[in-house]
Design an enzyme around this catalytic site. Structure first.
Site, mmCIF file in Angstrom:
data_model
loop_
_atom_site.group_PDB
_atom_site.id
_atom_site.type_symbol
_atom_site.label_atom_id
_atom_site.label_comp_id
_atom_site.label_asym_id
_atom_site.label_seq_id
_atom_site.Cartn_x
_atom_site.Cartn_y
_atom_site.Cartn_z
ATOM 1 N N ASP A 153 49.418 36.520 38.028
ATOM 2 C CA ASP A 153 47.987 36.222 38.066
ATOM 3 C C ASP A 153 47.641 35.166 37.015
ATOM 4 O O ASP A 153 48.468 34.311 36.694
ATOM 5 C CB ASP A 153 47.196 37.520 37.837
ATOM 6 N N HIS A 185 40.640 36.931 35.421
ATOM 7 C CA HIS A 185 40.967 37.698 36.618
ATOM 8 C C HIS A 185 42.136 38.652 36.395
ATOM 9 O O HIS A 185 42.070 39.842 36.736
ATOM 10 C CB HIS A 185 41.293 36.734 37.765
ATOM 11 N N SER A 392 41.305 41.306 45.939
ATOM 12 C CA SER A 392 42.138 41.328 44.729
ATOM 13 C C SER A 392 42.100 42.705 44.084
ATOM 14 O O SER A 392 43.120 43.252 43.664
ATOM 15 C CB SER A 392 41.653 40.295 43.716
#
Length: 591
Positions: A153, A185, A392
């Protein structure tokens, strides 16, 4: 939905490459046969024939590098099975005739796509466990202890809830060795998987900790501080995971990222890497994507992103739990990508999990923190919490669920994990197979399910469907399932002979009891209004094909109500909804 279409003949070059890839260990083509050029690379080269484009070459790396240099291309990076180069249209055309080159693809940009959620998937019961009669048997509680989860990520920031959780960290972002999360994120994903709840209790009750708090996290940074990275960076990170899986006890890989599907899965670089991960004994969870609707609310079919289109990935769509533990009010979010997959017509997602308005860890001074302060929930500095939505987040839920199952069953294979999750999921007939797969995951039911032993004994490359427990179903789809789902009326139950064949066929399907739910054509469950499909693609001559605006398969297509079905393309901005790959901040609580 009644669909009429003409069959599409694949170009001879694509067929040749597919045949080459079907042989294990194939590293070169026959001479004088042009390698496959992906449509998006072809379009790029046609638009600017003299400008160097960034290209991923697939084949024997030892032979690819000298071939590229021989034709004057700049070599940027060598990976385990790819070489990244820059070249013009003429250079790419010349390179496509080299026997060492199997395929040429664009090095595409890749983008990133709790208390109630924890109970909604029964993870809290799974961690608590259940004792047997007189202390004999039962199901001991599991937390994911001893299981390494690679978070591929934007990095993982230092946070009080992750103290001593991250056991390794690497960066594959070109020119940036930092393993911190400048975007915000990856830290949120890490908190969903394995964050500790104690630090949050100092500032908020909205976050009770990760689903698998005993799991160890491996930070594999492949996305920059803007939340975007290159396909080659993701592949480099996955290569590293394969090489270091034993050193760090990595069993699960979370891929909450993706890009548009631009080629058949057999020719997609990310898909090939996912397959190699599974063949190395890893379990890969990917997000489905956030391309479920257009800005004006029309449903989009075919919006699954890569690598979620891989049959070797457990692909997760996103649920809205409506802030209740009960399942009877759950719905698939409108933004969650629907199947079938582009090119291959595979049925995806495999399952769905909570992903809407999820509260997890906030990365201090990250891009998201600075630009979307309204999503801040509580705390500050290294003990702050943030709300996000998207597939996600759903993928992170599933990765954590898999970590719990791996602790309980250390020899769990990819196929057995998928089987347990699918056959124990709560089927969502109102949303349909193309939106919800086999349904909403129930980790506690998956923990107690039987039948995983049989699957663990079978090679993952040959596992098809199996007849399952009443009310459950599992599938492994390599592209033929979509056309076999229904014969105008609904899903049919396989007979015993078909079930036996399913064990041997890599793209077979077996169902049990789904016909009793009254499920009809799963696509027909979508809105009767105009339906929009996936992505816009071009042939070698720059002509728009397959996923066009008004023409599909050389013919117009209509749904059962006579509305024209449109195949379009969009990186949708949902009004004030901010989209970044596979996750976003919803401004509308009804999403």
């Amino acid at each position: 939905m009644a669909i009429r279409r003409r069959s599409l003949q694949l170009p001879v070059a694509i067929l040749a490459v597919l045949l080459a890839l079907s042989s294990v260990g194939a590293t070169a083509r026959q001479p004088n046969v042009r390698a496959f050029l992906s449509p998006e690379l072809t379009a790029t080269l046609l638009q600017a024939p003299h400008a160097p484009a960034r290209i991923l070459l697939r084949g024997d790396v030892a032979a690819l590098v000298p071939a590229a240099l021989r034709h004057g291309l700049e070599v940027h990076r060598t990976l385990d099975h790819f070489v990244v180069v820059s070249g013009t249209q003429a250079q790419a055309a010349a390179l496509s005739l080299e026997p060492a080159v199997i395929a040429l693809s664009s090095d595409l940009p890749v983008g990133v796509t709790m208390t109630v959620s924890d109970a909604a998937i029964a993870a809290n019961q799974t961690r608590s466990g259940e004792s047997g009669l007189l202390g004999i048997g039962g199901y001991p509680g599991v937390t994911g202890a001893g299981v390494g989860v690679a978070v591929v990520d934007s990095g993982i920031a230092k946070h009080d809830a992750l103290k001593n959780k991250v056991i390794a960290a690497v960066s594959f972002v070109p020119g940036d060795n930092s393993v911190d999360d400048g975007y915000g994120h990856g830290t949120h994903i890490a908190g969903i998987i394995a964050g500790a709840g104690a630090p949050a209790r100092k500032v908020t009750s909205a976050y009770s900790g990760g689903i698998a708090p005993g799991a160890a996290l491996v930070n594999v940074r492949v996305l920059g501080s803007d939340g975007v990275g290159l396909t080659s960076s993701v592949i480099a990170g996955l290569d590293w995971v394969i090489s270091n899986r034993s050193r760090y006890g990595i069993r699960v890989v979370n891929l909450s990222l993706g890009h548009s599907v631009t080629a058949p899965c057999a020719l997609d670089p990310l898909c090939s890497s996912v397959q190699r991960l599974v063949q190395a004994g890893l379990i890969v969870v990917a997000s489905a994507g956030n391309r479920g609707k257009t800005p004006d609310g029309q449903p989009v079919l075919g919006g699954i992103t890569s690598p979620g289109n891989s049959p070797f990935a457990i692909t997760a769509g996103a649920l809205n739990t409506w802030n209740t533990v009960a399942r009877n009010d759950d719905t698939v979010t409108t933004y969650s990508s629907r199947g079938p997959t582009a090119y291959d017509f595979g049925v995806k997602p495999d399952i769905v999990a909570p992903g809407n308005k999820t509260i997890s860890l906030e990365a201090p001074n990250s891009y998201l923190t600075r630009n979307y302060s309204a999503a801040h929930v509580a705390g500050r500095g290294s003990n702050a919490y943030f709300q996000m939505s998207g597939t996600s987040m759903a993928a992170a839920m599933v990765s954590a669920a898999v970590a719990l199952l791996v602790e309980a069953y250390p020899d769990l294979t990819w196929a057995a994990a998928k089987y347990r999750l699918q056959t124990t999921a709560s089927f969502m007939a109102a949303d349909g197979l193309m939106a919800a797969g086999t349904g909403s995951i129930d980790v506690w039911a998956a923990r107690r399910a039987s039948g995983g032993t049989l699957l663990s004994l079978l090679p993952t490359s040959t596992i098809g469907g199996l007849l399952t427990t009443p009310g459950g179903a599992a599938f492994r789809d390599a592209g033929t399932l979509q056309t076999r789902l229904h014969k105008g009326t609904g899903i049919h139950l396989l007979d015993l002979l078909s079930a036996a064949v399913a064990l041997l066929s890599p793209d077979a399907l077996a169902w049990d009891q789904l016909h009793l739910i009254g499920l009809t054509n799963p696509i027909a469950n979508e809105s009767p209004h105009q339906i929009v499909w996936g992505d816009r693609l071009y042939d070698a001559h720059g002509q728009q094909i397959v996923w066009g605006d008004q023409i599909v398969w050389g013919d117009q297509v209509f749904d059962a109500e006579g509305q024209q079905i449109v195949w379009g393309d969009a990186e949708f901005s949902e009004g004030q909804q901010i989209v970044w790959g596979d996750s976003f901040i919803p401004s509308d609580p009804q999403q």
